[in-house]
Scaffold this motif. Structure first.
Motif, mmCIF file in Angstrom:
data_model
loop_
_atom_site.group_PDB
_atom_site.id
_atom_site.type_symbol
_atom_site.label_atom_id
_atom_site.label_comp_id
_atom_site.label_asym_id
_atom_site.label_seq_id
_atom_site.Cartn_x
_atom_site.Cartn_y
_atom_site.Cartn_z
ATOM 1 N N SER A 1 -28.135 60.877 29.506
ATOM 2 C CA SER A 1 -29.378 60.208 29.113
ATOM 3 C C SER A 1 -29.722 59.066 30.052
ATOM 4 N N VAL A 2 -28.748 58.232 30.319
ATOM 5 C CA VAL A 2 -29.031 57.039 31.119
ATOM 6 C C VAL A 2 -29.291 57.401 32.577
ATOM 7 N N LEU A 3 -28.680 58.479 33.050
ATOM 8 C CA LEU A 3 -28.928 58.884 34.438
ATOM 9 C C LEU A 3 -30.320 59.492 34.605
ATOM 10 N N ILE A 4 -30.765 60.247 33.619
ATOM 11 C CA ILE A 4 -32.132 60.774 33.684
ATOM 12 C C ILE A 4 -33.129 59.623 33.589
ATOM 13 N N MET A 5 -32.839 58.659 32.722
ATOM 14 C CA MET A 5 -33.720 57.495 32.584
ATOM 15 C C MET A 5 -33.728 56.636 33.850
ATOM 16 N N SER A 6 -32.664 56.743 34.658
ATOM 17 C CA SER A 6 -32.607 55.942 35.879
ATOM 18 C C SER A 6 -33.595 56.423 36.937
ATOM 19 N N LEU A 7 -34.253 57.556 36.668
ATOM 20 C CA LEU A 7 -35.306 58.021 37.574
ATOM 21 C C LEU A 7 -36.624 57.267 37.360
ATOM 22 N N CYS A 8 -36.661 56.386 36.375
ATOM 23 C CA CYS A 8 -37.880 55.624 36.075
ATOM 24 C C CYS A 8 -38.452 54.873 37.277
ATOM 25 N N PRO A 9 -37.623 54.185 38.096
ATOM 26 C CA PRO A 9 -38.207 53.483 39.248
ATOM 27 C C PRO A 9 -38.988 54.395 40.176
ATOM 28 N N LEU A 10 -38.439 55.596 40.442
ATOM 29 C CA LEU A 10 -39.126 56.529 41.323
ATOM 30 C C LEU A 10 -40.400 57.057 40.670
ATOM 31 N N MET A 11 -40.300 57.397 39.387
ATOM 32 C CA MET A 11 -41.468 57.920 38.692
ATOM 33 C C MET A 11 -42.569 56.872 38.593
ATOM 34 N N THR A 12 -42.183 55.624 38.336
ATOM 35 C CA THR A 12 -43.167 54.538 38.256
ATOM 36 C C THR A 12 -43.849 54.335 39.601
ATOM 37 N N SER A 13 -43.070 54.404 40.676
ATOM 38 C CA SER A 13 -43.649 54.262 42.020
ATOM 39 C C SER A 13 -44.621 55.400 42.319
ATOM 40 N N LEU A 14 -44.253 56.623 41.915
ATOM 41 C CA LEU A 14 -45.136 57.768 42.137
ATOM 42 C C LEU A 14 -46.427 57.642 41.329
ATOM 43 N N ILE A 15 -46.309 57.138 40.107
ATOM 44 C CA ILE A 15 -47.499 56.927 39.281
ATOM 45 C C ILE A 15 -48.407 55.884 39.929
ATOM 46 N N ALA A 16 -47.793 54.807 40.448
ATOM 47 C CA ALA A 16 -48.575 53.765 41.119
ATOM 48 C C ALA A 16 -49.259 54.319 42.368
ATOM 49 N N CYS A 17 -48.536 55.162 43.128
ATOM 50 C CA CYS A 17 -49.126 55.780 44.324
ATOM 51 C C CYS A 17 -50.301 56.683 43.950
ATOM 52 N N THR A 18 -50.138 57.427 42.861
ATOM 53 C CA THR A 18 -51.209 58.313 42.412
ATOM 54 C C THR A 18 -52.429 57.514 41.973
ATOM 55 N N ALA A 19 -52.187 56.393 41.280
ATOM 56 C CA ALA A 19 -53.285 55.577 40.770
ATOM 57 C C ALA A 19 -54.119 54.978 41.899
ATOM 58 N N ILE A 20 -53.452 54.572 42.983
ATOM 59 C CA ILE A 20 -54.196 53.972 44.104
ATOM 60 C C ILE A 20 -54.443 54.991 45.224
ATOM 61 N N MET B 1 -38.446 59.650 29.752
ATOM 62 C CA MET B 1 -38.470 58.892 31.007
ATOM 63 C C MET B 1 -39.878 58.848 31.588
ATOM 64 N N LEU B 2 -40.573 59.980 31.530
ATOM 65 C CA LEU B 2 -41.943 60.044 32.033
ATOM 66 C C LEU B 2 -42.859 59.132 31.214
ATOM 67 N N ALA B 3 -42.700 59.160 29.887
ATOM 68 C CA ALA B 3 -43.515 58.312 29.011
ATOM 69 C C ALA B 3 -43.256 56.835 29.282
ATOM 70 N N TRP B 4 -41.988 56.478 29.507
ATOM 71 C CA TRP B 4 -41.646 55.071 29.771
ATOM 72 C C TRP B 4 -42.219 54.604 31.106
ATOM 73 N N SER B 5 -42.225 55.473 32.091
ATOM 74 C CA SER B 5 -42.779 55.121 33.402
ATOM 75 C C SER B 5 -44.274 54.836 33.301
ATOM 76 N N ILE B 6 -44.974 55.673 32.538
ATOM 77 C CA ILE B 6 -46.406 55.455 32.337
ATOM 78 C C ILE B 6 -46.645 54.158 31.572
ATOM 79 N N TYR B 7 -45.823 53.909 30.550
ATOM 80 C CA TYR B 7 -45.928 52.675 29.762
ATOM 81 C C TYR B 7 -45.705 51.441 30.636
#
Length: 310
Positions: A100-119, A166-172
């Protein structure tokens, strides 16, 4: 000596990941006696009650916002906090805290990708390499070194739920940076806690097999202590620390601290007698290395520029 906001934010974010890292194995232990949704419900009831008392004592008032901003804040905080926890805790019932915690550790990358997509920007080469390396580490953990599992591409049901959490938390995390520009951190935290308590409470009423009161009454003293720890430390304190860090440092920089959650989760698992396998430990090292790769490259590049610039 008063700490500057960035330094204070860094300290609070580190405390946050220490607490969250310990919550995964502690929650896994509690789920042996209590239903996942019941545990989430009591977590947010305790958190909401604590924050309500704090608001009363401190006389904190909510800001005056337009209906559209209130709607966005309520939806993002309730689904981002409550929805995320429901998904993760149900997933945790079917998988290990290390997975669980290792899958959740992908949050930094997913958050960065979301930010890249937004801009509408393209991820850097370092970010792409980081994603590939981290995914290799995650797959090592998911299949636990079993090649047959990898070839059959069978992913544990709990692992899949954790991934969507993890995806939901990154968006949040990304959206919270925007919302905290016009809503203070404490009222926004309370909004997330109370909204999540209402959301999980509604699920408890709708689903006939879930009885949070009886689950709590029949729990052992140790599980009651676990619930209090998860509710007060893992929810009130940790969420405030997280949102403060996101507000001060931005979602991408704050998400980097997620890299350290596996370390503290693994330490807590050892203490609670839930050791990871050798393959899982190696996978954790690979995931953390992949997540830190962009930061290492950036630091090396800055030192190179400073050296040749002088």
């Amino acid at each position: 000596m008063k700490l500057e906001s960035p330094a204070k934010a860094s300290i609070l974010l580190m405390l946050c990941v220490i607490i969250w890292g310990s919550c995964y194995p502690i929650s896994k232990s509690a789920l042996n006696e209590i239903n996942a949704i019941s545990l989430v419900f009591w977590r947010f009831v305790i958190a909401s009650a604590c924050l309500a008392v704090y608001f009363k004592i401190s006389r904190i008032s909510f800001p005056r916002l337009s209906l559209s901003r209130w709607f966005r804040a309520i939806v993002v905080s309730t689904l981002g906090v409550g929805g995320f926890n429901i998904i993760v805790y149900i997933g945790l019932s079917y998988t290990s805290p290390i997975n669980s915690v290792l899958i959740m550790s992908l949050c930094p990358l997913m958050t960065s990708l979301i930010a890249c997509t937004a801009i509408r920007s393209i991820p850097s080469l370092a970010q792409l390499c980081s994603i590939i390396i981290s995914l290799i580490g995650v797959f090592m953990v998911l299949v636990n070194g079993n090649i047959d599992t990898l070839l059959s591409i069978h992913i544990n049901y709990g692992d899949a739920l954790i991934f969507f959490g993890m995806l939901a938390w990154s968006i949040y995390t990304y959206l919270s940076k925007i919302i905290c520009q016009w809503m203070p951190v404490m009222p926004y935290t309370f909004l997330g806690m109370s909204g999540s308590a209402i959301l999980t409470g509604t699920l408890c009423l709708v689903i006939p097999d879930i009885h949070p009161y009886y689950d709590l009454r029949n729990s052992t003293t140790l599980v009651l202590v676990d619930i209090l720890y998860i509710g007060i430390c893992g929810t009130v304190a940790a969420y405030f620390f997280w949102l403060y860090g996101v507000h001060q440092l931005g979602p991408a920089n704050a998400s980097i601290y997620f890299n350290f959650i596996p370390v503290f989760s693994l330490l807590t698992s050892y203490i609670l007698g839930q050791p990871a396998s050798g393959v899982q430990s190696l996978g954790m090292v690979i995931v953390i290395s992949g997540l830190l790769l962009p930061r290492i490259i950036k630091t090396a590049r800055n030192r190179h520029l400073i050296h040749y610039g002088s």
